[in-house]
Design a protein around this motif. Structure first.
Motif, PDB file in Angstrom:
ATOM      1  N   THR A  92      -3.732   3.098  -1.592  1.00  0.00           N
ATOM      2  CA  THR A  92      -3.027   3.192  -0.227  1.00  0.00           C
ATOM      3  C   THR A  92      -3.420   2.784   1.042  1.00  0.00           C
ATOM      4  OG1 THR A  92      -1.610   2.736  -2.293  1.00  0.00           O
ATOM      5  CG2 THR A  92      -0.542   2.341  -0.189  1.00  0.00           C
ATOM      6  N   VAL A 135      -6.343   0.931   1.750  1.00  0.00           N
ATOM      7  CA  VAL A 135      -5.904  -1.071   2.166  1.00  0.00           C
ATOM      8  C   VAL A 135      -4.705  -1.162   3.252  1.00  0.00           C
ATOM      9  CG1 VAL A 135      -3.929  -2.993   0.557  1.00  0.00           C
ATOM     10  CG2 VAL A 135      -5.728  -1.463  -0.690  1.00  0.00           C
ATOM     11  N   LEU A 136      -4.251  -0.454   3.706  1.00  0.00           N
ATOM     12  CA  LEU A 136      -3.073  -0.818   4.509  1.00  0.00           C
ATOM     13  C   LEU A 136      -4.030  -0.248   6.056  1.00  0.00           C
ATOM     14  CD1 LEU A 136      -0.046   1.637   3.745  1.00  0.00           C
ATOM     15  CD2 LEU A 136       0.379  -1.052   4.604  1.00  0.00           C
ATOM     16  N   ILE A 162      -5.774  -3.461   6.575  1.00  0.00           N
ATOM     17  CA  ILE A 162      -4.636  -5.133   7.005  1.00  0.00           C
ATOM     18  C   ILE A 162      -4.466  -4.718   8.800  1.00  0.00           C
ATOM     19  CG2 ILE A 162      -2.582  -5.100   7.570  1.00  0.00           C
ATOM     20  CD1 ILE A 162      -2.618  -4.481   3.775  1.00  0.00           C
ATOM     21  N   ALA A 179       1.558  -2.020   9.315  1.00  0.00           N
ATOM     22  CA  ALA A 179       0.729  -1.206   8.231  1.00  0.00           C
ATOM     23  C   ALA A 179      -0.084   0.174   9.017  1.00  0.00           C
ATOM     24  CB  ALA A 179      -0.124  -2.030   8.117  1.00  0.00           C
ATOM     25  N   GLN A 236      -0.235   4.299   7.542  1.00  0.00           N
ATOM     26  CA  GLN A 236      -0.916   4.899   7.347  1.00  0.00           C
ATOM     27  C   GLN A 236      -1.732   6.083   7.811  1.00  0.00           C
ATOM     28  OE1 GLN A 236      -3.943   5.518  10.141  1.00  0.00           O
ATOM     29  NE2 GLN A 236      -6.011   4.173   8.896  1.00  0.00           N
ATOM     30  N   PRO A 245       2.822   3.946  -4.683  1.00  0.00           N
ATOM     31  CA  PRO A 245       1.593   3.005  -3.497  1.00  0.00           C
ATOM     32  C   PRO A 245       3.262   1.570  -3.522  1.00  0.00           C
ATOM     33  CG  PRO A 245       1.087   4.104  -5.935  1.00  0.00           C
ATOM     34  CD  PRO A 245       1.643   4.403  -5.972  1.00  0.00           C
ATOM     35  N   TRP A 246       4.098   1.350  -4.584  1.00  0.00           N
ATOM     36  CA  TRP A 246       3.735  -0.002  -4.992  1.00  0.00           C
ATOM     37  C   TRP A 246       5.436   0.348  -4.148  1.00  0.00           C
ATOM     38  CZ3 TRP A 246       9.904   0.133  -5.593  1.00  0.00           C
ATOM     39  CH2 TRP A 246      10.566   0.921  -6.657  1.00  0.00           C
ATOM     40  N   TYR A 306       3.765   0.021  -0.432  1.00  0.00           N
ATOM     41  CA  TYR A 306       3.214  -1.342  -0.003  1.00  0.00           C
ATOM     42  C   TYR A 306       4.624  -1.816   0.476  1.00  0.00           C
ATOM     43  CZ  TYR A 306      -1.085  -1.153  -1.679  1.00  0.00           C
ATOM     44  OH  TYR A 306      -2.797  -0.629  -1.813  1.00  0.00           O
ATOM     45  N   THR A 307       6.215  -1.561  -0.463  1.00  0.00           N
ATOM     46  CA  THR A 307       7.449  -2.379  -0.156  1.00  0.00           C
ATOM     47  C   THR A 307       8.277  -1.814   1.296  1.00  0.00           C
ATOM     48  OG1 THR A 307       7.911  -1.884  -2.573  1.00  0.00           O
ATOM     49  CG2 THR A 307      10.388  -2.395  -0.725  1.00  0.00           C
ATOM     50  N   PHE A 335       5.838  -1.729   3.910  1.00  0.00           N
ATOM     51  CA  PHE A 335       5.014  -2.237   4.913  1.00  0.00           C
ATOM     52  C   PHE A 335       5.713  -3.771   4.897  1.00  0.00           C
ATOM     53  CE2 PHE A 335       1.767  -5.296   4.696  1.00  0.00           C
ATOM     54  CZ  PHE A 335       1.627  -5.376   5.843  1.00  0.00           C
ATOM     55  N   VAL A 336       6.353  -4.236   3.861  1.00  0.00           N
ATOM     56  CA  VAL A 336       6.764  -5.273   3.521  1.00  0.00           C
ATOM     57  C   VAL A 336       7.749  -5.726   3.995  1.00  0.00           C
ATOM     58  CG1 VAL A 336       7.681  -7.356   2.531  1.00  0.00           C
ATOM     59  CG2 VAL A 336       5.389  -6.153   1.942  1.00  0.00           C
TER      60      VAL A 336
END
Length: 201
Positions: free
Chosen positions: A2, A5-6, A9, A100, A104, A169-170, A173-174, A176-177
């Motif tokens: 995670t 990925v962040l 991004i 992001a 992070q 992780p989910w 990501y949530t 982040f959105v």
């Protein structure tokens, strides 16, 4: 995973944001690359200084530097007529980068075992540091110093991660959105923090 990925991004988003500002200010190609790189890595460098990580750790991020350079090159070669919508695209990339990198930075501080206060500071500095440097180099008033809500969303991300409300992780990501969406809503609907004016007109 995670965190990586962040990082990717955020690097792409802020590199593009810095490059767009440089082109809007009519910098030459070297200026575009410099402002893009500084925007992408400035926040991380400031964060590292304050939480005790050697700044030299940035030089181990070779892949991220390559990604930033490719992103800047792509935006530099992008058709000019599509880049005229800076206010729309620039703000969107800035929102993505803020979200992001704030998450992070908070994850980074948490993994180092820092207290909640340090996690929040790491989230804020990582999220807004590159943007502040970008705006100052472009001789603009930094977004974070305006009344428009900006750094608050980085604080929110830091608090949520520091309190371990978002761990999986989910969940990250949530978050982040959500943070990206809140930042976009704040500039779309002109949400502002209270301002006390001392000037008389």
């Amino acid at each position: 995973m995670t965190w990586e990925v962040l990082s990717i991004i955020g690097t792409i988003a802020f590199a593009v944001s810095g490059a767009i500002v440089a082109m809007e200010e009519e910098y030459d190609i070297l200026g575009v690359y410099i402002l893009g790189i500084v925007t992408a890595f400035g926040g991380g460098a400031i964060r590292n200084l304050l939480i005790g990580v050697p700044v030299s750790a940035l030089w181990s991020q070779g892949l991220l530097f390559q990604i930033a350079l490719l992103s800047i090159t792509a935006i530099f070669l992008f058709p000019t007529n599509l880049l005229k919508h800076w206010q729309k695209w620039g703000n969107m990339f800035d929102a993505i980068g803020l979200s992001a990198f704030a998450i992070q930075g908070a994850i980074y501080a948490t993994k180092m075992g820092h207290p909640l206060s340090a996690v929040i500071v790491a989230a804020v500095l990582t999220g807004i540091g590159g943007g502040i440097i970008r705006d100052l180099l472009a001789k603009r008033k930094p977004i974070v110093l305006r009344a428009e809500i900006y750094a608050v969303w980085a604080i929110v991300a830091g608090v949520i991660i520091g309190l371990k409300i978002a761990v999986d992780p989910w969940q990250l990501y949530t978050l982040f959105v959500i943070v990206t969406g809140l930042r976009i809503l704040s500039y779309t609907f002109d949400w502002k923090l209270p301002v006390k004016r001392l000037r008389t007109y």
